[in-house]
Design a protein around this motif. Structure first.
Motif, PDB file in Angstrom:
ATOM      1  N   ILE A 204      -9.943  65.012 -30.099  1.00 50.16           N
ATOM      2  CA  ILE A 204     -10.540  64.339 -30.761  1.00 50.16           C
ATOM      3  C   ILE A 204     -11.195  64.928 -32.040  1.00 50.16           C
ATOM      4  CG2 ILE A 204     -12.967  62.959 -31.076  1.00 50.16           C
ATOM      5  CD1 ILE A 204     -12.614  62.630 -28.213  1.00 50.16           C
ATOM      6  N   VAL A 205     -11.357  66.329 -31.959  1.00 51.99           N
ATOM      7  CA  VAL A 205     -11.641  66.953 -33.171  1.00 51.99           C
ATOM      8  C   VAL A 205     -10.699  67.108 -34.139  1.00 51.99           C
ATOM      9  CG1 VAL A 205     -12.053  69.284 -33.982  1.00 51.99           C
ATOM     10  CG2 VAL A 205     -13.287  68.572 -31.907  1.00 51.99           C
ATOM     11  N   ASN A 206      -9.357  67.202 -33.606  1.00 51.15           N
ATOM     12  CA  ASN A 206      -8.231  67.288 -34.483  1.00 51.15           C
ATOM     13  C   ASN A 206      -7.740  65.943 -35.124  1.00 51.15           C
ATOM     14  OD1 ASN A 206      -7.822  70.153 -33.696  1.00 51.15           O
ATOM     15  ND2 ASN A 206      -6.423  69.688 -31.937  1.00 51.15           N
ATOM     16  N   ILE A 207      -8.136  64.908 -34.418  1.00 48.42           N
ATOM     17  CA  ILE A 207      -7.696  63.657 -35.142  1.00 48.42           C
ATOM     18  C   ILE A 207      -8.896  62.920 -35.865  1.00 48.42           C
ATOM     19  CG2 ILE A 207      -6.998  61.422 -34.433  1.00 48.42           C
ATOM     20  CD1 ILE A 207      -5.205  62.645 -32.263  1.00 48.42           C
ATOM     21  N   SER A 208      -9.852  63.127 -35.312  1.00 49.97           N
ATOM     22  CA  SER A 208     -10.896  62.242 -36.089  1.00 49.97           C
ATOM     23  C   SER A 208     -11.764  62.797 -36.953  1.00 49.97           C
ATOM     24  CB  SER A 208     -12.030  61.815 -34.899  1.00 49.97           C
ATOM     25  OG  SER A 208     -13.234  61.171 -35.460  1.00 49.97           O
ATOM     26  N   ASP A 209     -12.324  62.152 -37.979  1.00 52.90           N
ATOM     27  CA  ASP A 209     -13.033  62.919 -39.090  1.00 52.90           C
ATOM     28  C   ASP A 209     -14.495  63.070 -38.639  1.00 52.90           C
ATOM     29  OD1 ASP A 209     -11.201  62.703 -41.098  1.00 52.90           O
ATOM     30  OD2 ASP A 209     -11.487  60.585 -41.384  1.00 52.90           O
ATOM     31  N   ASP A 210     -15.027  62.513 -37.717  1.00 52.60           N
ATOM     32  CA  ASP A 210     -16.279  62.710 -37.222  1.00 52.60           C
ATOM     33  C   ASP A 210     -16.234  62.666 -35.653  1.00 52.60           C
ATOM     34  OD1 ASP A 210     -19.105  62.425 -36.357  1.00 52.60           O
ATOM     35  OD2 ASP A 210     -19.489  61.707 -38.552  1.00 52.60           O
ATOM     36  N   ASP A 342     -19.617  70.223 -45.285  1.00 52.75           N
ATOM     37  CA  ASP A 342     -18.952  69.690 -46.630  1.00 52.75           C
ATOM     38  C   ASP A 342     -17.987  70.164 -47.198  1.00 52.75           C
ATOM     39  OD1 ASP A 342     -18.909  68.522 -49.238  1.00 52.75           O
ATOM     40  OD2 ASP A 342     -21.086  68.955 -49.833  1.00 52.75           O
ATOM     41  N   ALA A 343     -16.729  69.830 -47.173  1.00 57.02           N
ATOM     42  CA  ALA A 343     -15.285  70.623 -47.780  1.00 57.02           C
ATOM     43  C   ALA A 343     -15.479  70.880 -49.087  1.00 57.02           C
ATOM     44  CB  ALA A 343     -14.267  69.645 -47.399  1.00 57.02           C
ATOM     45  N   GLU A 344     -16.118  70.127 -50.050  1.00 57.76           N
ATOM     46  CA  GLU A 344     -16.099  70.463 -51.372  1.00 57.76           C
ATOM     47  C   GLU A 344     -17.066  71.657 -51.597  1.00 57.76           C
ATOM     48  OE1 GLU A 344     -17.268  66.922 -53.604  1.00 57.76           O
ATOM     49  OE2 GLU A 344     -15.410  65.746 -52.905  1.00 57.76           O
ATOM     50  N   ASN A 345     -18.221  71.735 -50.914  1.00 62.85           N
ATOM     51  CA  ASN A 345     -19.111  73.028 -51.508  1.00 62.85           C
ATOM     52  C   ASN A 345     -18.842  74.177 -50.362  1.00 62.85           C
ATOM     53  OD1 ASN A 345     -20.248  71.433 -53.668  1.00 62.85           O
ATOM     54  ND2 ASN A 345     -21.207  70.113 -51.909  1.00 62.85           N
ATOM     55  N   PHE A 346     -18.173  73.780 -49.332  1.00 62.67           N
ATOM     56  CA  PHE A 346     -18.245  75.253 -48.349  1.00 62.67           C
ATOM     57  C   PHE A 346     -17.100  76.240 -48.803  1.00 62.67           C
ATOM     58  CE2 PHE A 346     -16.029  77.182 -44.892  1.00 62.67           C
ATOM     59  CZ  PHE A 346     -17.262  77.704 -44.166  1.00 62.67           C
ATOM     60  N   SER A 352     -11.637  78.416 -43.182  1.00 62.90           N
ATOM     61  CA  SER A 352     -11.671  77.162 -43.939  1.00 62.90           C
ATOM     62  C   SER A 352     -12.442  76.204 -43.553  1.00 62.90           C
ATOM     63  CB  SER A 352     -10.074  76.519 -44.139  1.00 62.90           C
ATOM     64  OG  SER A 352      -9.742  76.114 -42.535  1.00 62.90           O
ATOM     65  N   SER A 353     -12.556  75.470 -44.481  1.00 63.05           N
ATOM     66  CA  SER A 353     -13.542  74.170 -44.056  1.00 63.05           C
ATOM     67  C   SER A 353     -13.224  73.434 -42.916  1.00 63.05           C
ATOM     68  CB  SER A 353     -13.848  73.343 -45.299  1.00 63.05           C
ATOM     69  OG  SER A 353     -12.572  72.517 -45.508  1.00 63.05           O
ATOM     70  N   LYS A 354     -11.752  73.301 -42.851  1.00 60.28           N
ATOM     71  CA  LYS A 354     -11.269  72.587 -41.464  1.00 60.28           C
ATOM     72  C   LYS A 354     -11.501  73.506 -40.170  1.00 60.28           C
ATOM     73  CE  LYS A 354      -7.105  70.540 -39.760  1.00 60.28           C
ATOM     74  NZ  LYS A 354      -7.238  71.199 -38.485  1.00 60.28           N
ATOM     75  N   GLU A 355     -11.519  74.802 -40.383  1.00 60.37           N
ATOM     76  CA  GLU A 355     -11.610  75.690 -39.003  1.00 60.37           C
ATOM     77  C   GLU A 355     -13.083  75.757 -38.890  1.00 60.37           C
ATOM     78  OE1 GLU A 355      -8.276  78.932 -39.695  1.00 60.37           O
ATOM     79  OE2 GLU A 355      -9.888  79.132 -41.074  1.00 60.37           O
ATOM     80  N   MET A 356     -14.002  75.560 -40.022  1.00 57.81           N
ATOM     81  CA  MET A 356     -15.362  75.793 -39.580  1.00 57.81           C
ATOM     82  C   MET A 356     -15.785  74.175 -38.993  1.00 57.81           C
ATOM     83  SD  MET A 356     -18.263  77.278 -39.819  1.00 57.81           S
ATOM     84  CE  MET A 356     -19.073  78.369 -40.973  1.00 57.81           C
ATOM     85  N   PRO A 364     -24.166  72.939 -29.810  1.00 57.55           N
ATOM     86  CA  PRO A 364     -24.891  71.897 -29.282  1.00 57.55           C
ATOM     87  C   PRO A 364     -24.977  70.759 -30.346  1.00 57.55           C
ATOM     88  CG  PRO A 364     -25.583  74.058 -28.601  1.00 57.55           C
ATOM     89  CD  PRO A 364     -24.644  74.336 -29.579  1.00 57.55           C
ATOM     90  N   GLU A 365     -25.025  69.687 -29.937  1.00 60.25           N
ATOM     91  CA  GLU A 365     -25.262  68.762 -31.096  1.00 60.25           C
ATOM     92  C   GLU A 365     -26.503  68.630 -31.802  1.00 60.25           C
ATOM     93  OE1 GLU A 365     -22.872  66.513 -31.867  1.00 60.25           O
ATOM     94  OE2 GLU A 365     -21.569  67.126 -30.349  1.00 60.25           O
ATOM     95  N   ARG A 366     -27.430  69.164 -31.197  1.00 62.12           N
ATOM     96  CA  ARG A 366     -28.679  68.863 -32.031  1.00 62.12           C
ATOM     97  C   ARG A 366     -28.859  69.942 -33.000  1.00 62.12           C
ATOM     98  NH1 ARG A 366     -29.709  71.630 -27.236  1.00 62.12           N
ATOM     99  NH2 ARG A 366     -30.471  73.857 -27.456  1.00 62.12           N
ATOM    100  N   PHE A 367     -27.775  70.940 -33.195  1.00 63.99           N
ATOM    101  CA  PHE A 367     -27.743  71.785 -34.485  1.00 63.99           C
ATOM    102  C   PHE A 367     -26.462  71.285 -35.176  1.00 63.99           C
ATOM    103  CE2 PHE A 367     -29.458  74.926 -31.098  1.00 63.99           C
ATOM    104  CZ  PHE A 367     -30.789  75.026 -31.824  1.00 63.99           C
ATOM    105  N   ALA A 368     -25.485  70.402 -35.043  1.00 68.25           N
ATOM    106  CA  ALA A 368     -24.601  69.966 -35.533  1.00 68.25           C
ATOM    107  C   ALA A 368     -25.152  68.927 -36.539  1.00 68.25           C
ATOM    108  CB  ALA A 368     -23.655  69.467 -34.688  1.00 68.25           C
ATOM    109  N   LEU A 369     -26.369  68.723 -36.554  1.00 66.72           N
ATOM    110  CA  LEU A 369     -26.798  67.848 -37.602  1.00 66.72           C
ATOM    111  C   LEU A 369     -27.070  68.504 -38.722  1.00 66.72           C
ATOM    112  CD1 LEU A 369     -29.836  66.117 -35.257  1.00 66.72           C
ATOM    113  CD2 LEU A 369     -27.611  65.247 -36.170  1.00 66.72           C
ATOM    114  N   CYS A 370     -27.041  69.740 -38.760  1.00 71.91           N
ATOM    115  CA  CYS A 370     -27.217  70.684 -40.066  1.00 71.91           C
ATOM    116  C   CYS A 370     -26.117  71.052 -40.614  1.00 71.91           C
ATOM    117  CB  CYS A 370     -28.056  71.968 -39.619  1.00 71.91           C
ATOM    118  SG  CYS A 370     -29.748  71.616 -38.546  1.00 71.91           S
ATOM    119  N   GLN A 371     -26.281  71.662 -41.798  1.00 70.14           N
ATOM    120  CA  GLN A 371     -25.064  72.128 -42.573  1.00 70.14           C
ATOM    121  C   GLN A 371     -25.133  73.773 -42.586  1.00 70.14           C
ATOM    122  OE1 GLN A 371     -22.730  70.915 -44.254  1.00 70.14           O
ATOM    123  NE2 GLN A 371     -23.036  68.808 -44.509  1.00 70.14           N
ATOM    124  N   PRO A 372     -23.808  74.425 -42.495  1.00 66.60           N
ATOM    125  CA  PRO A 372     -23.889  75.820 -42.616  1.00 66.60           C
ATOM    126  C   PRO A 372     -24.377  76.480 -43.877  1.00 66.60           C
ATOM    127  CG  PRO A 372     -21.689  74.896 -42.838  1.00 66.60           C
ATOM    128  CD  PRO A 372     -22.627  73.789 -42.696  1.00 66.60           C
TER     129      PRO A 372
END
Length: 565
Positions: A204-210, A342-346, A352-356, A364-372
């Motif tokens: 799902i990670v490899n295929i889906s945008d979200d 955010d691929a443009e600003n990362f 790479s942004s794709k690897e990140m 954990p999903e509760r932290f995936a709400l944030c940006q690096p």
């Protein structure tokens, strides 16, 4: 067959189109159930003991739902008869709009006749009238349609639904009725998929945008997309065993979906639609008995641990002001609450942004709400360990990334603030929680969970410590798997002292150590330019990176809250 169908339809199933039911209208199982012991009832539910007897299932649903502890004032069948005329009025029930809280979900056919489809709309509308606090419950039409099969009339079905919604047992969760509760359950499911279905998660990670956009449909797979026979079997066990069953079946669906996709090219596509299509047509490839067998083969966390994980996710959403579904979102925002990288600003010298983005899907999903947010990099801040600590302290959690001179990339997700190292002076003492994990991004992508959280009753009274030494210490040996708790949950969720936490991170003025126990360990010297890695034959002897390595770049990333209310 037709005589049996008519006889059953006298008391139950007057809204059912029996011609579409196939062999589901056969009475080839006992017509009574004398069992009262929970263990036996659970076993019979899993085996589908009453699945072929429509009347027996109806009577059992009546009994199980009647035994649900409910609020003192819970609408019943008489209330429905009193209000249905006023609430529905002269509107055409077959075209009547459903309440907003069902999130535009249609009424599933479920082999209902035209009168039955209209009845579902009337019942859902009356539920909305009696439960003004319900703000988000997309699976309600499917639950009503299912229960209508096993109800004497509309009023009887209404009463059953109301009891499900009015459960006041704090230890028993039945139906999410708010966006906060529903969304946090989706996040919890995402965490469980990450743990128990890594192959499907990676697909799902490899295929889906979200990734989380895919997981937000997990309850709809069960009630709405699954064929009636499958949904009823799931509901049988759900009424006996509770909410955890739903996670089990959804995980099993992903297991079979991933198996079906093996050998196919991993091209970008509409993963949500692909999964929905698979679930709707599951009868072609996976019998219901096989699905449930797979579901109950998972050695899932305890109900308490899943509840704690749910609470942690719900708290994270609440803190970010995500309590209702946004009707209109500015174009600069993503179209759901889960922010991807955010691929443009990362910008990173390591990944790479794709690897990140792939790495972001593991946390954990509760932290995936944030940006690096970049906290420290040797390319800018130099190779001072003291400067490393200065930039990282006060941040929790963090991600450590390492790129070696050989082009290898590895790192760790660290759940605890590095300032905790001071609790034992300059002694090399381990701290951290079971949410930590190490990973490799190059030459291959893998992540390895941390699994050493000891059961509170079995935890040692003394935490292990290590004396000062510039050399890597001997790492922890694995503990008994039966004493482990969820790797997602920190010791603080159990209100336990830090001495019972799993040991994962250690650092002093001379070195950093990450990992150990039943998996990989990284040792990094004080100059942040070289290190060593070890492992305990857990992952087919594949090294995290070179046994001894030199560091080209080391980065530490934190989590920036970019959400607003």
């Amino acid at each position: 067959t037709s005589m049996i169908s008519c006889a059953m339809a006298v008391e139950y199933g007057c809204f059912v189109d029996w011609d579409k039911m196939g062999d589901a209208n056969q009475s080839d199982s006992p017509s009574e159930l004398a069992c009262t012991e929970f263990k036996e009832l659970k076993q019979l539910a899993r085996q589908g003991y009453w699945a072929k007897n429509h009347t027996l299932r109806a009577k059992l649903y009546q009994k199980l739902i009647k035994n649900i502890p409910c609020r003192t004032v819970t609408p019943d069948a008489d209330v429905y008869r009193d209000i249905v005329g006023k609430v529905v009025g002269k509107r055409n029930a077959s075209t009547m709009a459903l309440p907003e809280f069902v999130d535009c979900n249609p009424v599933p056919n479920y082999c209902l006749n035209a009168e039955g489809i209209s009845a579902v709309r009337k019942i859902v509308t009356c539920v909305a009238d009696q439960f003004p606090d319900i703000s988000f419950c997309p699976i309600l039409p499917a639950l009503v349609a299912l229960l209508l099969h096993y109800s004497k009339d509309e009023a009887d079905c209404f009463e059953k639904v109301c009891r499900l919604l009015s459960c006041n047992d704090p230890g028993r969760r039945l139906v999410d009725q708010t966006f906060l509760g529903y969304e946090s359950s989706c996040m919890t499911f995402g965490d469980l998929v990450n743990k128990y279905c890594p192959g499907a998660h990676k697909l799902i990670v490899n295929i889906s945008d979200d990734v989380m956009e895919v997981y937000t449909d997990w309850l709809k797979w069960l009630f709405g997309d699954l064929p009636l026979e499958y949904a009823a079997r799931v509901f049988d066990v759900f009424l006996v065993e509770g909410y955890k069953v739903l996670y089990r079946v959804a995980l099993a669906l992903l297991k079979f979906f991933r198996k079906m996709r093996e050998g196919q090219s991993p091209e970008l596509g509409d993963m949500k639609a692909d999964l929905q299509h698979f679930v709707q047509g599951i009868a072609k490839s996976v019998p219901v008995e096989k699905l449930l067998e797979k579901a109950f083969a998972f050695r899932l966390f305890s109900r308490k641990e899943i509840h704690l994980l749910q609470v942690a996710n719900e708290k994270a959403l609440h803190q970010k002001g995500i309590t209702v579904k946004q009707k209109k979102i500015p174009l600069t925002w993503r179209q759901n609450v889960h922010l991807a990288v955010d691929a443009e600003n990362f910008k990173s010298d390591v990944v790479s942004s794709k690897e990140m983005r792939e790495l972001w899907s593991w946390i954990p999903e509760r932290f995936a709400l944030c940006q690096p947010l970049l906290l420290f990099t040797t390319a800018e801040h130099g190779c001072s360990l003291n400067r490393f600590y200065a930039h990282c302290e006060g941040q929790e959690p963090t991600i450590l990334l390492i790129k070696t001179t050989e082009g290898e990339v590895c790192g760790a997700y660290l759940s605890t603030d590095w300032s905790d190292r001071r609790k034992h002076g300059n002694k090399l003492s381990f701290f951290g929680t079971g949410e930590c994990f190490v990973f490799r991004l190059k030459p291959e992508v893998e992540h390895y969970e941390w699994v050493v959280i000891k059961h509170p009753d079995l935890a040692s009274a003394n935490s292990s410590t290590y004396s000062d030494s510039p050399q890597p210490p001997s790492f922890l040996s694995g503990d008994n798997p039966s004493s482990r708790l969820s790797p997602f949950l920190a010791a603080r969720h159990f209100d336990l002292p830090s001495k019972t936490a799993s040991m994962f991170m250690a650092g002093n003025s001379e070195s950093i150590i990450i990992g150990g126990g039943d998996g990989y360990a990284l040792y990094i010297d004080a100059d942040l330019n070289r290190g060593q890695t070890s492992h305990c034959n857990t992952f087919n002897n594949q090294p995290l990176c070179s046994e001894t390595f030199r560091i080209t770049v080391l980065e530490v990333w934190g989590f920036q809250d970019t959400m607003s209310t």
